[in-house]
Design a protein around this motif. Sequence first.
Motif, PDB file in Angstrom:
ATOM      1  N   ALA A  77     -22.985 -43.166  -2.609  1.00 11.09           N
ATOM      2  CA  ALA A  77     -22.517 -42.446  -3.803  1.00 11.09           C
ATOM      3  C   ALA A  77     -22.442 -40.950  -3.532  1.00 11.09           C
ATOM      4  CB  ALA A  77     -23.440 -42.741  -4.979  1.00 11.09           C
ATOM      5  N   MET A  78     -23.442 -40.413  -2.797  1.00 13.39           N
ATOM      6  CA  MET A  78     -23.432 -38.990  -2.458  1.00 13.39           C
ATOM      7  C   MET A  78     -22.284 -38.652  -1.511  1.00 13.39           C
ATOM      8  SD  MET A  78     -27.516 -38.341  -1.945  1.00 13.39           S
ATOM      9  CE  MET A  78     -28.689 -38.804  -3.219  1.00 13.39           C
ATOM     10  N   VAL A  79     -22.034 -39.512  -0.521  1.00 16.01           N
ATOM     11  CA  VAL A  79     -20.952 -39.271   0.430  1.00 16.01           C
ATOM     12  C   VAL A  79     -19.599 -39.258  -0.276  1.00 16.01           C
ATOM     13  CG1 VAL A  79     -19.674 -40.329   2.333  1.00 16.01           C
ATOM     14  CG2 VAL A  79     -22.150 -40.096   2.485  1.00 16.01           C
ATOM     15  N   HIS A  80     -19.376 -40.218  -1.172  1.00 17.63           N
ATOM     16  CA  HIS A  80     -18.103 -40.263  -1.899  1.00 17.63           C
ATOM     17  C   HIS A  80     -17.953 -39.042  -2.802  1.00 17.63           C
ATOM     18  CE1 HIS A  80     -16.276 -44.371  -1.213  1.00 17.63           C
ATOM     19  NE2 HIS A  80     -17.411 -44.455  -0.542  1.00 17.63           N
ATOM     20  N   ARG A  81     -19.044 -38.619  -3.429  1.00 20.24           N
ATOM     21  CA  ARG A  81     -18.986 -37.420  -4.285  1.00 20.24           C
ATOM     22  C   ARG A  81     -18.717 -36.177  -3.448  1.00 20.24           C
ATOM     23  NH1 ARG A  81     -17.649 -35.674  -9.244  1.00 20.24           N
ATOM     24  NH2 ARG A  81     -18.701 -33.704  -9.700  1.00 20.24           N
ATOM     25  N   PHE A  82     -19.354 -36.076  -2.288  1.00 14.33           N
ATOM     26  CA  PHE A  82     -19.148 -34.922  -1.412  1.00 14.33           C
ATOM     27  C   PHE A  82     -17.702 -34.861  -0.934  1.00 14.33           C
ATOM     28  CE2 PHE A  82     -19.189 -33.003   2.891  1.00 14.33           C
ATOM     29  CZ  PHE A  82     -19.665 -31.755   2.568  1.00 14.33           C
ATOM     30  N   ALA A  83     -17.111 -36.010  -0.624  1.00  8.80           N
ATOM     31  CA  ALA A  83     -15.727 -36.042  -0.159  1.00  8.80           C
ATOM     32  C   ALA A  83     -14.767 -35.525  -1.228  1.00  8.80           C
ATOM     33  CB  ALA A  83     -15.339 -37.462   0.237  1.00  8.80           C
ATOM     34  N   GLN A  84     -15.130 -35.684  -2.484  1.00  3.64           N
ATOM     35  CA  GLN A  84     -14.289 -35.210  -3.579  1.00  3.64           C
ATOM     36  C   GLN A  84     -14.395 -33.704  -3.791  1.00  3.64           C
ATOM     37  OE1 GLN A  84     -15.662 -37.491  -6.919  1.00  3.64           O
ATOM     38  NE2 GLN A  84     -14.881 -39.436  -6.124  1.00  3.64           N
ATOM     39  N   THR A  85     -15.505 -33.103  -3.341  1.00  4.33           N
ATOM     40  CA  THR A  85     -15.751 -31.704  -3.681  1.00  4.33           C
ATOM     41  C   THR A  85     -15.774 -30.755  -2.496  1.00  4.33           C
ATOM     42  OG1 THR A  85     -18.160 -32.054  -3.531  1.00  4.33           O
ATOM     43  CG2 THR A  85     -17.127 -32.394  -5.672  1.00  4.33           C
ATOM     44  N   ARG A  86     -15.832 -31.267  -1.246  1.00  2.00           N
ATOM     45  CA  ARG A  86     -16.029 -30.381  -0.106  1.00  2.00           C
ATOM     46  C   ARG A  86     -14.810 -29.509   0.151  1.00  2.00           C
ATOM     47  NH1 ARG A  86     -16.148 -34.738   4.868  1.00  2.00           N
ATOM     48  NH2 ARG A  86     -14.069 -35.607   4.556  1.00  2.00           N
ATOM     49  N   THR A  87     -15.056 -28.360   0.776  1.00  9.17           N
ATOM     50  CA  THR A  87     -13.999 -27.450   1.210  1.00  9.17           C
ATOM     51  C   THR A  87     -13.841 -27.571   2.710  1.00  9.17           C
ATOM     52  OG1 THR A  87     -15.594 -25.660   1.461  1.00  9.17           O
ATOM     53  CG2 THR A  87     -14.449 -25.810  -0.654  1.00  9.17           C
ATOM     54  N   SER A  88     -12.664 -27.261   3.222  1.00  4.36           N
ATOM     55  CA  SER A  88     -12.363 -27.512   4.632  1.00  4.36           C
ATOM     56  C   SER A  88     -12.808 -26.393   5.557  1.00  4.36           C
ATOM     57  CB  SER A  88     -10.850 -27.728   4.792  1.00  4.36           C
ATOM     58  OG  SER A  88     -10.132 -26.599   4.338  1.00  4.36           O
TER      59      SER A  88
ATOM     60  N   PRO B 152     -17.551 -53.301  -8.017  1.00  6.23           N
ATOM     61  CA  PRO B 152     -17.720 -52.962  -6.596  1.00  6.23           C
ATOM     62  C   PRO B 152     -18.466 -51.641  -6.423  1.00  6.23           C
ATOM     63  CG  PRO B 152     -15.478 -53.687  -7.029  1.00  6.23           C
ATOM     64  CD  PRO B 152     -16.136 -53.524  -8.367  1.00  6.23           C
ATOM     65  N   ALA B 153     -19.262 -51.552  -5.359  1.00  4.17           N
ATOM     66  CA  ALA B 153     -20.025 -50.344  -5.051  1.00  4.17           C
ATOM     67  C   ALA B 153     -19.400 -49.649  -3.850  1.00  4.17           C
ATOM     68  CB  ALA B 153     -21.476 -50.695  -4.746  1.00  4.17           C
ATOM     69  N   PRO B 154     -19.450 -48.303  -3.792  1.00  5.93           N
ATOM     70  CA  PRO B 154     -18.868 -47.576  -2.660  1.00  5.93           C
ATOM     71  C   PRO B 154     -19.661 -47.797  -1.379  1.00  5.93           C
ATOM     72  CG  PRO B 154     -20.036 -46.073  -4.108  1.00  5.93           C
ATOM     73  CD  PRO B 154     -20.019 -47.397  -4.804  1.00  5.93           C
ATOM     74  N   ILE B 155     -18.986 -47.642  -0.249  1.00  5.14           N
ATOM     75  CA  ILE B 155     -19.575 -47.809   1.080  1.00  5.14           C
ATOM     76  C   ILE B 155     -19.345 -46.521   1.859  1.00  5.14           C
ATOM     77  CG2 ILE B 155     -19.533 -49.158   3.223  1.00  5.14           C
ATOM     78  CD1 ILE B 155     -18.177 -51.387   1.563  1.00  5.14           C
ATOM     79  N   GLN B 156     -20.322 -46.130   2.669  1.00  2.35           N
ATOM     80  CA  GLN B 156     -20.133 -45.015   3.590  1.00  2.35           C
ATOM     81  C   GLN B 156     -20.341 -45.511   5.015  1.00  2.35           C
ATOM     82  OE1 GLN B 156     -22.386 -43.278   5.672  1.00  2.35           O
ATOM     83  NE2 GLN B 156     -24.372 -44.120   5.076  1.00  2.35           N
ATOM     84  N   VAL B 157     -19.577 -44.948   5.948  1.00  3.57           N
ATOM     85  CA  VAL B 157     -19.702 -45.279   7.365  1.00  3.57           C
ATOM     86  C   VAL B 157     -19.762 -43.975   8.149  1.00  3.57           C
ATOM     87  CG1 VAL B 157     -18.483 -46.211   9.365  1.00  3.57           C
ATOM     88  CG2 VAL B 157     -18.635 -47.553   7.280  1.00  3.57           C
ATOM     89  N   ASP B 158     -20.851 -43.759   8.871  1.00  4.92           N
ATOM     90  CA  ASP B 158     -21.046 -42.531   9.655  1.00  4.92           C
ATOM     91  C   ASP B 158     -20.808 -41.273   8.827  1.00  4.92           C
ATOM     92  OD1 ASP B 158     -21.827 -43.939  11.832  1.00  4.92           O
ATOM     93  OD2 ASP B 158     -20.059 -43.542  13.056  1.00  4.92           O
ATOM     94  N   GLY B 159     -21.223 -41.316   7.549  1.00  2.11           N
ATOM     95  CA  GLY B 159     -21.150 -40.141   6.688  1.00  2.11           C
ATOM     96  C   GLY B 159     -19.807 -39.890   6.047  1.00  2.11           C
ATOM     97  N   ASP B 160     -18.878 -40.855   6.109  1.00  2.00           N
ATOM     98  CA  ASP B 160     -17.574 -40.720   5.471  1.00  2.00           C
ATOM     99  C   ASP B 160     -17.324 -41.918   4.562  1.00  2.00           C
ATOM    100  OD1 ASP B 160     -16.585 -38.265   6.507  1.00  2.00           O
ATOM    101  OD2 ASP B 160     -16.184 -39.244   8.430  1.00  2.00           O
TER     102      ASP B 160
END
Length: 308
Positions: free
Chosen positions: A152-163, A278-286
Motif C-alpha cells: 500500500a505504501m509503495v503504490h501510494r509513493f508511486a502516485q506522489t513521487r517526483t522524478s 483485490p489487494a495491491p502487490i509490490q515487487v522490488d519496491g515498485d
Amino acid sequence: MPRRFLILANPIAGGGRAARRAEQLVAELRERGMAAELHLTRDAGDATRRVAAMPKDDPPWDGVVAAGGDGTVNDVLHGLLEHGGASHAPLLPMAVLPVGTGNVLASELGLPRKPAQLADLIADISHTRQVAIGTAGEQHFLLFAGIGYDAAMVHRFAQTRTSHAGPGLKRLRWRGPVFHVLRRWRSDQVLVELPDGTKHGPYTEVLVTRVRNYGGAFRLPHFVEIGDGRLHILAFKTRHRLRWIPFVLRGLFGMLRRGKDLDWFPTTSARLLHEGDPAPIQVDGDPAGQTPVDLGVHPRPSVLFCPP
C-alpha cells in the motif's frame, strides 16, 4: 576482441550521481582493456527495452551493468530475460553499480560502490555467482514481493513521487505514503495457498523474500538465504497498530522469529489470494498489480558479478 559491456544508468538516481559514476566506470573498464558503451535511461522500462534489443552476436556482448537503485536492477533483469528468450543458456552476467535511494541487493551481496573497485571485479571473470529469480505473475524479482502495508505504501509513493529528487529528499517523501497508510489502517485478508493445496491465513501482511536485508533498515530471520534457490514467505497475523511496534523493533535489531503471529513458508511456488476486493502487490519496491498472484522460481538463474 575485447570484452564488451553495456552500462545502463538511471541519470536521476542518487541526485544525478549515477550518470557521473557510470561515466567513470566506462573509463575504468577501458583502462583495463575492455569495451564499454553507456546508455542513459529515459523512463521506467527503457533499460528493459535497451537490453532486450542487444544483438546476440557480431560481436557478442559479455555482460551488462545496472547503475542506479534496485528499480534499475529490476529493469535490467527483465531485459536480460527477454534477451535470453526461450533458450536455456545462462543469462548474460550482470554487474551492479549501486547509486540510489535503495541498494538492498548491493548490501546483501557486499557489492563494491566505487567504479574502480567494480571494474576490478568485472575484470576477473571468475567472480560471478548464480542467484535464483523469483516470479510474481508476469513480474520477476531478485529481492522481494509483498502484499499488505508495504505494498500500500509503495503504490501510494508511486502516485506522489517526483522524478528529480535526490536520495535524501526521496527518503523524506516516503513520510507521506507511510502516514497515509497509517491513517487509513486496513486489515488485509491474505491467504497463502501452497503446492500441496493447503491454504493458510488470513494474514494482514505477506512478504515474499529472497534476501535478509529489507528496506535497508530491517534484518529478516537467519533462515532467509539468497543462495538457497527458494522463496521465503513471511506471513504476519497482527492486525493492530500497536502490536506492530514489537515487530518493527525486532526487525531493526535482527531479532524477528517465527511465533504465534508470524508464520514462515519456505517454498518454490505458492499462490496469494485476498478475501474481498483485490489487494495491491509490490515487487522490488515498485507497484506490480493486484491479487491474486502466482509465485514461483524462474527456471534460469541470474548471473551476478560478486566479490568472492
